[in-house]
Scaffold this active site. Structure first.
Site, PDB file in Angstrom:
ATOM      1  N   GLY A  29       0.990  -1.264   0.047  1.00  0.00           N
ATOM      2  CA  GLY A  29       0.062   0.120   0.078  1.00  0.00           C
ATOM      3  C   GLY A  29       1.090   1.080  -0.053  1.00  0.00           C
ATOM      4  O   GLY A  29       2.109   1.151  -0.408  1.00  0.00           O
ATOM      5  N   LEU A  30       0.484   2.535   0.472  1.00  0.00           N
ATOM      6  CA  LEU A  30       0.990   3.624   0.335  1.00  0.00           C
ATOM      7  C   LEU A  30       2.416   3.706   1.285  1.00  0.00           C
ATOM      8  O   LEU A  30       3.465   4.096   0.775  1.00  0.00           O
ATOM      9  CB  LEU A  30       0.196   4.614   0.422  1.00  0.00           C
ATOM     10  CG  LEU A  30      -0.746   5.091  -0.586  1.00  0.00           C
ATOM     11  CD1 LEU A  30      -1.841   6.254  -0.105  1.00  0.00           C
ATOM     12  CD2 LEU A  30       0.046   5.350  -1.832  1.00  0.00           C
ATOM     13  N   ALA A  31       1.997   2.997   2.692  1.00  0.00           N
ATOM     14  CA  ALA A  31       3.479   3.377   3.465  1.00  0.00           C
ATOM     15  C   ALA A  31       4.536   2.345   2.955  1.00  0.00           C
ATOM     16  O   ALA A  31       5.680   2.943   2.869  1.00  0.00           O
ATOM     17  CB  ALA A  31       3.019   2.869   4.652  1.00  0.00           C
ATOM     18  N   GLU A  64      -0.979   2.273   8.934  1.00  0.00           N
ATOM     19  CA  GLU A  64      -2.017   1.569   9.768  1.00  0.00           C
ATOM     20  C   GLU A  64      -1.593   0.394  10.526  1.00  0.00           C
ATOM     21  O   GLU A  64      -1.873   0.271  11.875  1.00  0.00           O
ATOM     22  CB  GLU A  64      -3.181   1.319   9.283  1.00  0.00           C
ATOM     23  CG  GLU A  64      -4.311   1.101  10.198  1.00  0.00           C
ATOM     24  CD  GLU A  64      -5.644   0.900   9.567  1.00  0.00           C
ATOM     25  OE1 GLU A  64      -5.852   1.055   8.465  1.00  0.00           O
ATOM     26  OE2 GLU A  64      -6.730   0.449  10.306  1.00  0.00           O
ATOM     27  N   ARG A 104     -13.899  11.850  15.014  1.00  0.00           N
ATOM     28  CA  ARG A 104     -14.747  10.569  14.904  1.00  0.00           C
ATOM     29  C   ARG A 104     -15.196   9.877  16.237  1.00  0.00           C
ATOM     30  O   ARG A 104     -16.306   9.373  16.169  1.00  0.00           O
ATOM     31  CB  ARG A 104     -13.946   9.778  14.123  1.00  0.00           C
ATOM     32  CG  ARG A 104     -13.830  10.374  12.586  1.00  0.00           C
ATOM     33  CD  ARG A 104     -13.051   9.433  11.886  1.00  0.00           C
ATOM     34  NE  ARG A 104     -12.784   9.864  10.349  1.00  0.00           N
ATOM     35  CZ  ARG A 104     -12.264   9.496   9.473  1.00  0.00           C
ATOM     36  NH1 ARG A 104     -11.278   8.357   9.716  1.00  0.00           N
ATOM     37  NH2 ARG A 104     -12.116   9.999   8.452  1.00  0.00           N
ATOM     38  N   GLY A 148     -11.481  10.547   1.068  1.00  0.00           N
ATOM     39  CA  GLY A 148     -11.555  11.908   1.598  1.00  0.00           C
ATOM     40  C   GLY A 148     -10.418  12.915   1.198  1.00  0.00           C
ATOM     41  O   GLY A 148     -10.432  13.911   0.586  1.00  0.00           O
ATOM     42  N   GLY A 149      -8.919  12.270   1.635  1.00  0.00           N
ATOM     43  CA  GLY A 149      -8.004  13.260   1.337  1.00  0.00           C
ATOM     44  C   GLY A 149      -6.778  13.046   2.633  1.00  0.00           C
ATOM     45  O   GLY A 149      -7.008  12.256   3.444  1.00  0.00           O
ATOM     46  N   SER A 184      -4.585   9.679   8.588  1.00  0.00           N
ATOM     47  CA  SER A 184      -3.994   8.414   8.457  1.00  0.00           C
ATOM     48  C   SER A 184      -3.276   8.199   7.135  1.00  0.00           C
ATOM     49  O   SER A 184      -2.546   7.793   6.563  1.00  0.00           O
ATOM     50  CB  SER A 184      -4.978   7.138   8.500  1.00  0.00           C
ATOM     51  OG  SER A 184      -6.007   7.262   7.513  1.00  0.00           O
TER      52      SER A 184
END
Lengths: 245, 611
Positions: free
Chosen positions: B14-16, B394, B301, B49-50, B410
């Site tokens: 993933g991104l990380a 995460e 949240r 979302g962003g 995140s």
């Protein structure tokens, strides 16, 4: 009492010598808001734990679960059983290598496509961490994103007649990828550079224009416009190259 | 057996993971990412979302800077975060967003002039500055003082994931997809790589590496209802748990997102509320403004999820065959906005609910969403317990989120932490010499083969993997949810201990040949139950309420006794409870504990401590 759904599912495990390709029938009671994601998981957990299929986000965002649903390639996660007849036939996507049952290897196909199209920004500018970001017109950014929404599910390739005829055809997904970089002002490649990649029968001139790709694209990408746009652009480039010789 | 060697092995693409791999590759090292799915299907791509970064380009973000972002993050964490890490993050985020723009992310950009926006259902006007034209735009998110969330429509994760994966292809990072790591090769001191199972053939494979990184995302699938992808099952975490020496940090800190759709728990982005959407009850009346007059729907949240649950308990929920829910209203934002900046939301509602959000309300309820806990690392991303092991994103408890993370933090963390930790890994690799002990490798492989053989032959028993998994999920759902009590948690722990015994007695019903999905589920089940126990037992022991961790029997945030991070170990394989240890939440204190400004609660001050 809700419907009893009859599923005809393609079964074959290439890693099991005893396995032969065949269709297997499963029966399942339909529940409210049932999707093929819910149905296939229930079949696996309750009836046959060896059943292979791919899901990831199960929300129509990642593109994992492309399969042929009653003759039409689509994403299984956002296919609701209530929109289907009582008998549902599921087959793996063609073109891609079969992993087993409904699972195919789209990863290798797409990785090859990135390599062929050099799917990254080509620029000689260096990133300067101390500078402001380079400005971009919002309309341009939105147009790029519009093409970048492809989830690489492979449905367009599976539905493509040319891809059935020639293994090396880039398909709408590949051509769309090229269009994404072609309209990006950050990419310094010229029309001539792109011509080297797609100005042939593996690329834009192989497309027969049957447009099943756009018909079935689960993300509703404007693939037809892209094919037209690229063909015009490459046609002109082709003529220019001819006269330069 | 195939053995593959690389300098950096990343479990997860993933991104990380990919961001860190790019950093290592840029420094001249070889890097391979293992992934269950093609990289672009990673759960990062589902983030809508962003990413938060204090660029301050939008008029509503004027005056924003890393200090404000840092303060919001610490408050959001309910002072549970490591402030040194939160500072590092807030300072680096703007640079990373600009770098992503350079690499190809089509961020939405500032359009100068007048435009309207909505807040709490009401319409307002703003004027974007001419001199900011074309810079990266931001939208509003919960728990933030400024508009700070950079975005591309509501497909931010997808767009950034495409760019990152392109970058990997460009710099020669390999992604071995359809590959699942099942055990770590380690001697109790150093990590040497993993044993993995090929998900194309079912064969085992050995990956040896100087540095290994866990970047496998969250583990929400240990709950029955979650927004997480099906691959977010904590499989890589179980490898760490099984070492006995790598602790998990703050496992009890579980975030519930206010707007999972009913019944499928698919997420609709916080951007809905950020862009002015409101929450309504059974009478189609707004309620968040009564509980939180200041922030209303845009409190953090944990606070919004709590009030929603409270409001339903008070009898204001909408009854449905799937239990009670509330409504999300974005109708007033209009067709252009909904089919443009909230297009994924539009598609999710129409495809999965048969609801058209331009004209209809969206049924929502709080759903498991994010794991603040994970592999505990120091600020360099190095895991506790084993040399050469790192974690980011995460999957890690790097701990900039503490007990509640803010929306948009995140996704930003993935690339920011990936970049920072990738650089630290490259430094580690620079001076690293390793010897691989062949006996250790073959012993690990043999042990894994024996596990597989036992599952296939059913020699440990005949428990059904899916039933045991469901028992674990139900136990957590009942006992370790938004509101927690001693009674509920005790029962949860007892049930999970019973489930742990069952998980050791699993036998396959299928033949286990090839890419057998039942085998994949069975291999990680025991580890998953151990993680569930770390979560429930940690929550039972933490006698306070902080961020997402809410003890009804201990409603106060207790800074006197609990300004700590839980470290959970599974020291011996046959233990029936994790071993809990504690460390201070932060060694550097820039902002001393105080009121968050939303989610009013009692605070037992750290100053009450008897010296």
């Amino acid at each position: 009492m809700s419907r009893l759904l009859k599923f005809n599912i393609f079964r074959y495990n290439p890693q099991d010598e005893q396995s032969e390709p065949h269709m297997q029938e499963f029966v399942l009671e339909e529940t409210d808001s049932m999707t093929l994601f819910i149905a296939l998981n229930r079949i696996r957990e309750e009836q046959d734990p060896s059943l292979q299929f791919d899901f990831c986000c199960r929300a129509g965002i990642c593109g994992s679960c492309g399969m042929v649903i009653n003759g039409r390639p689509g994403l299984a996660c956002h296919t609701k059983t209530r929109d289907l007849p009582g008998e549902i036939t599921l087959l793996p996507l063609p073109i891609f290598k079969l992993v087993g049952d409904l699972s195919v290897d789209t990863g290798s196909w797409f990785r090859e496509m990135y390599t062929k199209t050099e799917s990254w920004i080509h620029t000689d500018k260096e990133f300067d961490p101390n500078a402001l970001e380079e400005r971009m017109d919002n309309k341009e950014a939105v147009a790029i994103y519009e093409l970048e929404r492809c989830v690489e599910c492979g449905c367009c390739v599976a539905a493509c007649a040319t891809a059935r005829l020639r293994e090396d055809f880039m398909g709408a997904a590949g051509l769309n990828r090229v269009a994404r970089f072609l309209i990006d002002p950050r990419d310094q490649r010229t029309d001539n550079d792109y011509y080297e990649i797609i100005g042939n029968d593996m690329g834009i001139f192989g497309c027969m224009g049957l447009l099943a790709c756009e018909d079935i694209c689960p993300k509703h990408l404007p693939l037809q416009n892209q094919l037209g746009f690229l063909r015009r652009k490459m046609g002109i480039t082709s003529l220019k190259r001819l006269f330069k010789k | 057996m195939q053995t593959i060697y690389t300098d950096l092995l990343v479990v997860g693409a993933g991104l990380a993971g990919e961001r860190a791999a790019v950093e290592a590759a840029d420094a001249g090292f070889s890097a391979i990412c293992l992934s269950l799915v093609p990289a672009r299907r990673s759960h990062s791509s589902a983030a809508q979302g962003g990413m938060q970064a204090s660029l301050g380009n939008s008029v509503m973000g004027e005056g924003d800077c890393p200090d404000v972002h840092f303060a919001d993050t610490v408050k959001g964490s309910d002072w549970g975060c490591d402030q040194e890490v939160a500072r590092l993050f807030a300072d680096t985020a703007p640079i990373e967003m600009r770098r992503l723009a350079h690499w190809g992310v089509p961020w939405n950009r500032v359009v100068p002039g007048k435009s309207i926006y909505y807040k709490g259902g009401k319409q307002f006007e703003k004027v974007e500055a001419q001199e900011k034209e074309g810079l990266i735009m931001a939208r509003s998110f919960g728990g933030t003082a400024k508009w700070r969330t950079c975005y591309t429509s509501d497909g931010t994760g997808h767009a950034v994931m495409c760019t990152m994966d392109n970058r990997c292809a460009q710099v020669g990072v390999e992604v071995h997809d359809k590959t699942e790591a099942i055990a770590m090769i380690q001697d109790g001191e150093t990590c040497y790589g993993v044993v993995a199972r090929c998900l194309r053939t079912g064969e085992l494979r050995v990956y040896l590496s100087k540095a290994t990184m866990i970047a496998s995302g969250g583990f929400g699938r240990i709950y029955p209802n979650t927004t997480n992808a099906v691959i977010c099952d904590g499989g890589a975490h179980t490898m760490c748990v099984n070492t006995g020496v790598v602790p998990m940090g703050n496992m009890e800190a579980v975030q519930f997102h206010p707007t999972g759709i009913v019944p499928t728990d698919i997420l609709v982005t916080e951007g809905c509320r950020g862009d002015g959407g409101t929450l309504l009850d059974v009478d189609e009346k707004r309620f968040m403004d009564k509980y939180e007059p200041e922030k209303a729907e845009l409190a953090s949240r944990d606070v919004v999820s709590r009030w929603m649950t409270h409001h339903m308990r008070e009898g204001h929920g909408v009854k449905s065959p799937y239990g009670e829910h509330l409504w999300l209203d974005i109708r007033h934002l209009g067709e252009e906005h909904i089919t443009g900046k909230l297009r994924e939301v539009y598609e999710i509602c129409t495809s999965f609910l048969g609801v058209n959000p331009i004209h209809q309300l969206i049924p929502v309820r709080p759903t498991q969403h994010y794991s603040m806990g994970g592999v505990r690392t120091n600020k360099d991303g190095a895991a506790y317990g084993l040399k050469g092991l790192y974690a980011a994103g995460e999957s890690a408890c790097w701990d900039m989120h503490g007990f509640n993370r803010l929306g948009g933090n995140s996704l930003a963390e993935t690339v920011v932490a990936g970049g920072i930790i990738g650089k630290k890994i490259a430094e580690y690799l620079e001076g690293c010499e390793t010897e691989f002990k062949t006996a250790l490798i073959s012993d690990t492989v043999k042990a894994q083969q024996a596990r597989i053989d036992a599952l296939v032959s059913g020699s440990n028993g005949s428990e059904n993997v899916y039933k045991v998994r469901a028992a674990m999920q139900d136990a957590l759902n009942k006992g370790a949810n938004i509101f927690r009590t001693e009674e509920g948690l005790k029962e949860c722990v007892t049930t999970l201990q019973d489930t742990l015994i069952r998980s050791k007695n699993v036998g396959l019903r299928s033949n286990g040949r090839g890419v057998n999905p039942e085998l994949a589920a069975a291999l990680k089940l025991e580890g998953q139950v151990k993680m569930a126990l770390m979560l429930a037992y940690g929550a039972l022991m933490r006698t306070e309420s902080r961020g997402s961790h809410n003890r009804e029997d201990y409603p106060a945030r207790n800074d006197r006794d609990w300004l700590t991070r839980t470290l959970a170990y599974w020291k011996k394989p046959d233990d029936d409870l994790p071993t809990l240890e504690y460390e201070p939440a932060t060694s550097v204190v820039e902002i001393p504990p105080g009121d968050r400004g939303y989610g009013k609660s009692e605070i037992i001050s750290a100053d009450d401590k008897k010296e």
